[in-house]
Design an enzyme around this catalytic site. Structure first.
Site, short mmCIF file in Angstrom:
data_model
loop_
_atom_site.label_atom_id
_atom_site.label_comp_id
_atom_site.label_asym_id
_atom_site.label_seq_id
_atom_site.Cartn_x
_atom_site.Cartn_y
_atom_site.Cartn_z
NE ARG A 254 -66.54 -61.98 78.51
CZ ARG A 254 -67.05 -62.08 77.29
NH1 ARG A 254 -67.88 -63.01 76.98
NH2 ARG A 254 -66.72 -61.18 76.37
CG HIS A 258 -65.17 -66.37 75.67
ND1 HIS A 258 -66.10 -67.00 76.47
CD2 HIS A 258 -64.59 -67.34 74.93
CE1 HIS A 258 -66.08 -68.30 76.22
NE2 HIS A 258 -65.16 -68.53 75.30
CE1 TYR A 267 -68.01 -59.44 73.25
CE2 TYR A 267 -66.44 -60.34 71.66
CZ TYR A 267 -66.89 -60.23 72.96
OH TYR A 267 -66.23 -60.89 73.97
#
Lengths: 407, 322
Positions: A254, A258, A267
């Protein structure tokens, strides 16, 4: 004393196009030039759709959107393998798969704009499924139905690496195995479930091996290799059509957030992102197509122009549709036949909508008066008065809020 | 023509006749095939309809989720959840998918699934086999919840549920499965969903009940002095408010009975609807006779928990003395 091995398994990994765009003929599916160009166009269209959708959200024209940037090969390659008479059961990041199945861009945008119009079922694609992994069971049900009827057709469902931790996904693969369902479970392992990395999702060495416990085949494929995915998906669907469900783990990434509410910098590292950018599915495929002479600068520019024109039209159409949303329609599709209490709620809603801006709404008073007229019972003066006053206060407030907002 | 059969046999008869009538009706679940269901509600059906009756793995989310997919594939799924308290394992499939699919797809995909499940107490069952969660199901928009109280209604309501284009929770009161043999029409028998029935006419007080509590309410009325009207709600959602309101406008007094816990139970909703539309007809506050707000006890204390004719009679007396 007996101690012996009673089961063993292995998981295969397939790649047709390597990261430099070199094709392994042995793994390559049969595709003609027209299909190659269509695969390429769909991947580009999907990426631009995602980019435009994110931009619309940033401008406040649309709500939360989950872009699939980086996952175009995994989706386009697999959805391309499905026949028109077969079903696709997506999760919520499957714009590329929807587009491959012929869904118009404006419908994807409508869903992001908060409109059920974007979730209408057409062309055997179920609507986006927000609860992670729950849709895998619907695909098992569809595939079971195809098995009961003995159809030469299958169902393909998408979910992510995070979903493999959900019981529903295991239940789906398990029942599909027992019921000989015509189902292919396509896990797009994009390495991240919001902020939780793949290795914190499961100690399982591969996700494909989760199929093994359910007694169905599991296979890994390079999910950034559109030709590898297409070949594996075709084989998986062929197996599923004969009552042997398959799980495919497509290894991808990805590249983006998100959703539009997420910030991946919290993160993960830029270094990691850079590594995966180098493995971009579109760049890789482009290299191959140019090498093969299927694509050149002119053709690329032509495709890009066509996509921009299409998106421009589709975004206009999405905006027009957004203007036409009729709020009272929320009551109309709850049941095939609207029950009396719901009809009453709809009437109340419409009356109150109509009364917005009036100083003394009749609804609150009307309820008591209506009751008195119907019942003939005495209403104490104080009750009537206080209800009337309360209504008037509410009316004043509504008036302030709604100035200029309603035609 | 009518047969004298028990409620569980009436359920089986409805399944039998609907599968014969419509090939797309599929009955499936845990132990419903070879074993015929733990209450024998599906006995021998697998032999008669081998293409329409299936045993599934022990997985409630799967059983309910499969129904959504089968619906999309053009079937009328009639899954069984072996006991209602295990529907929680698949509750998300009901709330997140089955019940809202029609709405979220603007009518382009419906889920004509009927989830049959034994529910309620009174059979000295194991823990978590006796709960009454109808208020929870009734709180889910897009889901219908039906509770038959007698064999004829079990057949007629189940037939209507299977033919209904929307998802239905069909709660079968376990204590009534074999409680009595009653007259059930042979052949096609449809009781429309959403319509309550006045099972006893009366002038002084209205008693509203459903499922196993209807028999208790009738017992209470027969053994008391009041001229009570007893309403069997039959479909608890969408509720037949008019039947209740018409009766309350006549009697001016009302007792609502349910086995489920008191707080947030459907009696509260019924009281609210009476407040909305019949408040000024009331001669007394509406009485509630319900289970308590405690987890359904193990069976040594089961009788203490469940409303019975005695408690209902006292509720009626309170309503009449106010």
């Amino acid at each position: 004393m007996v101690r012996e091995q009673v089961a063993e398994f292995s998981v295969e990994y397939v790649q047709a196009l390597d990261e430099e765009g070199n094709l392994d003929e042995a793994q390559a599916p049969e595709v003609d030039d027209e299909d190659l160009l269509e695969l390429y166009r769909l991947m580009r269209l999907s990426r631009r759709t995602d980019e435009r959708a994110v931009a619309l959200q940033r401008r406040g024209e649309s709500g939360t959107y989950a872009p699939g940037i980086g996952q175009e090969a995994a989706q386009v390659g697999s959805a391309f393998a499905l026949g028109d008479d077969e079903w696709m059961v997506p999760s919520f990041r499957e714009s590329a798969a929807y587009l491959t199945r012929g869904a118009p861009v404006h419908r994807l945008l409508w869903y992001a704009m908060g409109m059920e119009e974007g979730a209408e079922v057409a062309d055997r694609n179920t609507p986006p499924s927000i609860p992670v992994g729950s849709q895998a069971l619907h695909a098992a049900g569809l595939g079971w139905g195809q098995a009961i009827r003995g159809e030469d057709a299958a169902t393909l469902t998408y979910f992510g690496d995070g979903a493999t931790s959900q019981g529903d996904v295991y239940e789906a693969m398990n029942v599909a195995g027992v019921l000989d369902a015509h189902t292919v479970f396509c896990c797009q392992n994009n390495q991240w479930a919001i902020s939780v990395p793949r290795e914190r999702q499961s100690r399982s060495e591969t996700l494909a091996q989760k199929a093994v416990a359910a007694g169905i085949d599991g296979i890994q494929v390079d999910g950034n290799d559109v030709l590898g995915v297409l070949g594996v998906a075709r084989d998986a669907l062929e197996s599923a059509r004969e009552g042997n469900p398959v799980m495919v783990e497509a290894l991808t990434y990805r590249q983006s957030m998100h959703t539009t509410s997420d910030d991946p910098r919290v993160y993960r590292t830029e270094e990691e992102e850079g590594d995966w950018d180098a493995r971009d599915p579109i760049v890789r495929f482009e290299r191959y197509l140019r090498e093969e002479g299927v694509l050149d600068d002119d053709r690329m520019a032509e495709i890009a122009d066509d996509i921009e024109a299409l998106l421009s039209d589709e975004i206009d159409r999405a905006r027009e549709g957004r203007e036409q949303v009729e709020p009272a329609e929320m009551f109309d599709y709850v049941f095939a036949e609207t029950p009396p209490e719901l009809r009453r709620q709809r009437e109340t809603f419409e009356r109150e909508e109509g009364e917005k801006g009036e100083t003394a709404p009749a609804s609150a008073e009307g309820g008591l008066r209506g009751e008195r007229e119907a019942g003939g019972a005495e209403i104490p003066e104080s009750v009537e008065q206080s209800a009337g006053e309360a209504a008037e206060e509410r009316g004043d407030e509504a008036d302030d809020e709604e100035v200029g907002d309603r035609g | 023509m009518a047969n004298q059969i028990r409620l569980v046999e009436a359920v089986r008869q409805a399944l039998d006749e609907e599968m014969a009538r419509d090939e797309s009706v599929v009955v499936y679940g845990e132990d419903v095939g070879v074993n015929g269901g733990v209450f024998r509600a599906t006995q021998d059906l697998i032999e008669e309809y081998p293409e329409q009756v299936y045993d599934t793995p022990l997985a409630e989310a799967a059983i309910l989720g499969l129904g959504v997919g089968l619906s999309a594939a053009g079937f009328r799924p009639v899954p069984e959840i072996q006991f209602a308290s295990f529907a929680y394992q698949g509750f998300h499939q009901l709330v997140q998918h089955a019940s809202r699919m029609r709405s979220r797809t603007r009518g382009t995909l419906g889920v004509p699934m009927t989830v049959r499940t034994p529910y309620g107490g009174g059979i000295r069952a194991l823990e978590l086999h006796s709960e009454s969660y109808e208020a929870g199901f009734a709180h889910v928009p897009g889901l219908k919840t039906v509770v038959p109280a007698n064999p004829a209604d079990a057949k007629g309501l189940l037939t209507a549920a299977i033919r209904d284009p929307d998802p239905v929770m069909f709660l079968e009161p376990t204590s009534r499965y074999r409680a009595s043999r009653e007259s059930v029409p042979e052949g096609e028998h449809v009781v429309p969903l959403g319509e309550a029935e006045v099972v006893r006419e009366g002038e002084e007080v209205t008693v509203v009940a459903w499922g196993a509590m209807v028999a208790e309410a009738l017992d209470a009325v027969e053994s008391g002095d009041a001229d009570a009207e007893v309403i069997d709600l039959r479909t608890v959602s969408p509720m037949d408010s008019e039947a209740i309101l018409d009766s309350v406008r006549k009697t001016g007094r009302c007792v609502v009975v349910h086995e489920a816990p008191r707080t947030g139970g459907l009696a509260a909703e019924i009281v609210a609807r009476i407040n909305d539309d019949a408040l000024y007809y009331l001669e007394a506050p509406v009485e509630r006779v319900t289970g308590y707000d405690v987890p359904f006890p193990l069976f040594a204390r089961e009788e203490a928990y469940r409303p019975d004719a005695d408690r209902i009679r006292r509720g009626i007396e309170r309503a009449l003395s106010a």
